[in-house]
Design an enzyme around this catalytic site. Structure first.
Site, PDB file in Angstrom:
ATOM      1  N   SER A  17       2.159   6.082  -0.825  1.00  0.00           N
ATOM      2  CA  SER A  17       3.175   5.899   0.232  1.00  0.00           C
ATOM      3  C   SER A  17       3.183   7.113   1.157  1.00  0.00           C
ATOM      4  CB  SER A  17       4.561   5.732  -0.390  1.00  0.00           C
ATOM      5  OG  SER A  17       4.586   4.642  -1.269  1.00  0.00           O
ATOM      6  N   ARG A  66      -4.059   6.434 -10.545  1.00  0.00           N
ATOM      7  CA  ARG A  66      -5.214   6.699  -9.670  1.00  0.00           C
ATOM      8  C   ARG A  66      -5.985   7.834 -10.327  1.00  0.00           C
ATOM      9  NH1 ARG A  66      -0.863   7.145  -5.032  1.00  0.00           N
ATOM     10  NH2 ARG A  66       0.132   7.859  -6.942  1.00  0.00           N
ATOM     11  N   HIS A  89       0.659  -0.622  -4.848  1.00  0.00           N
ATOM     12  CA  HIS A  89       1.768  -1.049  -5.714  1.00  0.00           C
ATOM     13  C   HIS A  89       1.685  -2.565  -5.965  1.00  0.00           C
ATOM     14  CE1 HIS A  89       4.161   2.486  -3.819  1.00  0.00           C
ATOM     15  NE2 HIS A  89       4.037   2.796  -5.097  1.00  0.00           N
ATOM     16  N   LYS A  92      12.157  12.866  -4.507  1.00  0.00           N
ATOM     17  CA  LYS A  92      11.461  12.946  -3.220  1.00  0.00           C
ATOM     18  C   LYS A  92      12.451  12.545  -2.114  1.00  0.00           C
ATOM     19  CE  LYS A  92       7.309  10.960  -5.398  1.00  0.00           C
ATOM     20  NZ  LYS A  92       6.529   9.723  -5.520  1.00  0.00           N
TER      21      LYS A  92
END
Ligand code: ADP
Length: 158
Positions: A128, A90, A17, A41
């Site tokens: 994360s 990604r 990040h 989440k």
């Protein structure tokens, strides 16, 4: 003034990040890091903790600000006068999700462009959730997140 919003859960902020924040801050005049208050989440850290980590680990970057938000990302961009939404990509995992989000946001507002920056090579498989998993299993996370987050993360996990 070219303003952009970089939205995310940042649970917690990782070196991946931070790389996106550093690079995005060089291409816009002002970058707003938007930490989503309630994510779909389940988060390990509450929004205040997540914001605090973002603030502490990006304080050397002068043209950014950090906000919390809830609701639609496009509405937050509009409210903050940001015409660009920044996302990190990604190559192995994000394309489908990010392109769908970009199209949804495009449908919601024609005036906001999503700009995806490719993740740097070192951070392509960093997320994360992976940091939390590896930390929980006793692995070395020292190259994945800033030093100041390691202790609080391990304390929470254990
Ligand atoms: P969200 O719940 O919005 O996906 P995240 O905090 O997981 O929130 O991610 C925020 C943004 O940062 C997303 O665009 C994600 O693809 C990007 N991102 C996450 N990890 C990396 C990384 N290692 N390299 C580049 N971008 C990343």
């Amino acid at each position: 003034m070219k303003k952009a919003l970089y939205p995310g859960t940042f649970d917690p902020i990782t070196n991946g990040h931070i790389d996106i924040i550093e690079r995005a801050s060089k291409i816009v005049d002002h970058l707003i890091v938007g930490v989503v208050e309630k994510s779909t989440k389940t988060t390990l850290f509450n929004v205040d903790e997540r914001i605090n980590f973002v603030l502490k680990t990006t304080k050397k970057i002068k043209n950014i600000s950090v906000i919390r938000y809830s609701g639609l990302t496009v509405n937050t961009a509009i409210k903050n006068d940001a015409k660009i939404i920044i996302r990190g990509l990604r190559i192995t995992s994000d394309y489908e999700y990010e392109s769908e989000m970009a199209l949804v946001n495009m449908t919601l507002s024609k005036n906001i462009e999503t700009l995806c920056l490719f993740s740097s090579l070192n951070y392509q498989i960093l997320s994360s959730s992976r940091v939390k998993e590896i930390g929980a299993l006793g692995g070395d996370i020292s190259k994945m997140i800033p030093k100041i987050i390691i202790k609080p993360l391990l304390e929470k996990i254990n």
